[in-house]
Motif scaffolding. Sequence first.
Motif, PDB file in Angstrom:
ATOM      1  N   LYS A   1       0.828  -1.209   0.000  1.00  0.00           N
ATOM      2  CA  LYS A   1       0.000   0.000   0.000  1.00  0.00           C
ATOM      3  C   LYS A   1       0.866   1.263   0.000  1.00  0.00           C
ATOM      4  N   SER A   2       2.019   1.207   0.665  1.00  0.00           N
ATOM      5  CA  SER A   2       2.940   2.352   0.659  1.00  0.00           C
ATOM      6  C   SER A   2       3.460   2.607  -0.755  1.00  0.00           C
ATOM      7  N   VAL A   3       3.860   1.530  -1.421  1.00  0.00           N
ATOM      8  CA  VAL A   3       4.401   1.654  -2.774  1.00  0.00           C
ATOM      9  C   VAL A   3       3.322   2.123  -3.746  1.00  0.00           C
ATOM     10  N   PHE A   4       2.140   1.590  -3.621  1.00  0.00           N
ATOM     11  CA  PHE A   4       1.043   2.008  -4.496  1.00  0.00           C
ATOM     12  C   PHE A   4       0.731   3.493  -4.314  1.00  0.00           C
ATOM     13  N   THR A   5       0.689   3.939  -3.057  1.00  0.00           N
ATOM     14  CA  THR A   5       0.427   5.354  -2.782  1.00  0.00           C
ATOM     15  C   THR A   5       1.498   6.239  -3.417  1.00  0.00           C
ATOM     16  N   GLY A   6       2.758   5.813  -3.292  1.00  0.00           N
ATOM     17  CA  GLY A   6       3.847   6.573  -3.893  1.00  0.00           C
ATOM     18  C   GLY A   6       3.729   6.635  -5.406  1.00  0.00           C
ATOM     19  N   MET A   7       3.399   5.513  -6.040  1.00  0.00           N
ATOM     20  CA  MET A   7       3.235   5.489  -7.496  1.00  0.00           C
ATOM     21  C   MET A   7       2.098   6.400  -7.939  1.00  0.00           C
ATOM     22  N   LEU A   8       1.017   6.371  -7.192  1.00  0.00           N
ATOM     23  CA  LEU A   8      -0.134   7.214  -7.523  1.00  0.00           C
ATOM     24  C   LEU A   8       0.244   8.692  -7.446  1.00  0.00           C
ATOM     25  N   VAL A   9       0.959   9.057  -6.393  1.00  0.00           N
ATOM     26  CA  VAL A   9       1.427  10.447  -6.247  1.00  0.00           C
ATOM     27  C   VAL A   9       2.347  10.815  -7.410  1.00  0.00           C
ATOM     28  N   GLY A  10       3.262   9.917  -7.782  1.00  0.00           N
ATOM     29  CA  GLY A  10       4.177  10.183  -8.877  1.00  0.00           C
ATOM     30  C   GLY A  10       3.452  10.471 -10.177  1.00  0.00           C
ATOM     31  N   VAL A  11       2.449   9.673 -10.504  1.00  0.00           N
ATOM     32  CA  VAL A  11       1.685   9.870 -11.739  1.00  0.00           C
ATOM     33  C   VAL A  11       0.924  11.186 -11.708  1.00  0.00           C
ATOM     34  N   LEU A  12       0.286  11.474 -10.583  1.00  0.00           N
ATOM     35  CA  LEU A  12      -0.483  12.713 -10.465  1.00  0.00           C
ATOM     36  C   LEU A  12       0.411  13.948 -10.583  1.00  0.00           C
ATOM     37  N   VAL A  13       1.600  13.889  -9.993  1.00  0.00           N
ATOM     38  CA  VAL A  13       2.533  15.018 -10.087  1.00  0.00           C
ATOM     39  C   VAL A  13       2.975  15.223 -11.541  1.00  0.00           C
ATOM     40  N   ILE A  14       3.269  14.119 -12.243  1.00  0.00           N
ATOM     41  CA  ILE A  14       3.673  14.214 -13.647  1.00  0.00           C
ATOM     42  C   ILE A  14       2.599  14.929 -14.467  1.00  0.00           C
ATOM     43  N   ILE A  15       1.367  14.489 -14.307  1.00  0.00           N
ATOM     44  CA  ILE A  15       0.254  15.060 -15.086  1.00  0.00           C
ATOM     45  C   ILE A  15       0.023  16.521 -14.709  1.00  0.00           C
ATOM     46  N   PHE A  16      -0.036  16.808 -13.391  1.00  0.00           N
ATOM     47  CA  PHE A  16      -0.267  18.187 -12.941  1.00  0.00           C
ATOM     48  C   PHE A  16       0.848  19.119 -13.405  1.00  0.00           C
TER      49      PHE A  16
END
Length: 480
Positions: free
Chosen positions: A422-437
């Motif tokens: 869950k920690s890794v998934f949360t980090g990946m999700l944040v990474g994708v959102l930051v890229i797009i934003f």
Amino acid sequence: MATIETLITFVIYLIFLMAVGIYFYKKTETAEDYVLGGRGMGSWVTALSAQASDMSGWLLMGLPGAVYMTGMSQTWTAIGLTLGTYLNWKILAPKLRVQTEETDSMTLPNFLSKKLGDDTGTIRIFSAIVILFFFTIYSSSGIVAAGKLFSSILEIDYKLAILIGVGTIVFYTFMGGYLACCWTDFFQGTLMFLAILIVPILAYFVGGGVENIQTISQSRNISLSLFHGSHIGILGIISALAWGLGYFGQPHILVRFMSVKNLYELKKARVIAMLWVIISLIGAVAIGITGIGLFTDVSKIGGDSEKIFIYMINMLFNPWVGGVMLAAILSAIMSTIDSQLLVSASTLSEDFYRYIKKDASEKEIMWTGRIGIILISVIATIIAMDTNSQILSMVSYAWGGFGGAFGPAILMTLYCEKLNWKSVFTGMLVGVLVIIFWKLSGLGNYLYEILPAFVLNGLTVYLSEKFVFGRVTLSQKICE
């Protein structure tokens, strides 16, 4: 620009690639053969296929074009890529090779899911979606490069040129799978290397040497210094060096580490790969600089700086030799697209179809992958039909997307045994959102989006692990 000699050279080259696909079609019997070549690749094929699939049309079109237009400040990107390549082979490759075999994983989503103990399939499905999204964009950049190449050389319509290039790539990838990709990439990487050595050396002497290049550069307000230029500054240098972070998350490169025969071959491959990368990046920058001496302004090359290498070859060589040199550009393009299509197809077959239908046969998996190649190539081709598409900008976005989403996740999964998925998934999700934003907000004009995405991804994993899921802290694991 088209000549009968050039046309013959290209036809022979395309027939050769398709013949390789047919040959390896007979050698591919299992899903592991189709996806990883049976984990039996040697050092030379691993090294050259990894780097050829890495650099793409960006190496011979995007980077030389950027240097030709803005000067030596673009070299910082090459420096960042060189550092990233070395670290990728040194610290990530050995562990990935060992751990993917231990977990019996053929794709990165499957590896992350198994290693982290995600029984829900959340990471596997999310990773697969990210791979398909960014690889569609990445593949489109290569198709754009193919369209520009064929339309310039053969003087045909851009859209028809795209269809010819895509048709060839899809054929041999569809037929021969991973083995066909690796062996064609090996030959293509060799051809790229020769072209990138020969062309700038000859262009230097024909273009009047240092004095003429300096004179024209001054007239065009182009700086030949690493530290001066219209696109350089502290943030510019940091952004360029940050390209190196992308290597830790590129599925089409990392799969080469997973398929090598053993760690001994991997170590040899690292040496070969580094020599190839250093010389090739220096050559690409040299193409842009020496091109300044040959063409005084961009109007001399059809108004598109990314075609500088094509025009240089046509000026410097007779049609037969020029055809071979131009095939090197085609090699750079195809060696990346085939790898991206194959990884995308593997994701569809292994991480979607096999997950949904757990009793799927080997033949079903292979044919699901082959159908996936066609579907993804169709979508990427539609995107590439825009004649205003720029190779460098498309590569930049996709490269940043993979690095920001997967880089920290893969590194931490390899080096930290007790991470919660869950920690890794949360980090990946944040990474994708930051890229797009970052891209949509325009902040990418000041700082390359991969850096904030990579940092915030890793920081999120650490904080989630320490304060939310609490199984083990990263600092403890590293010390152990």
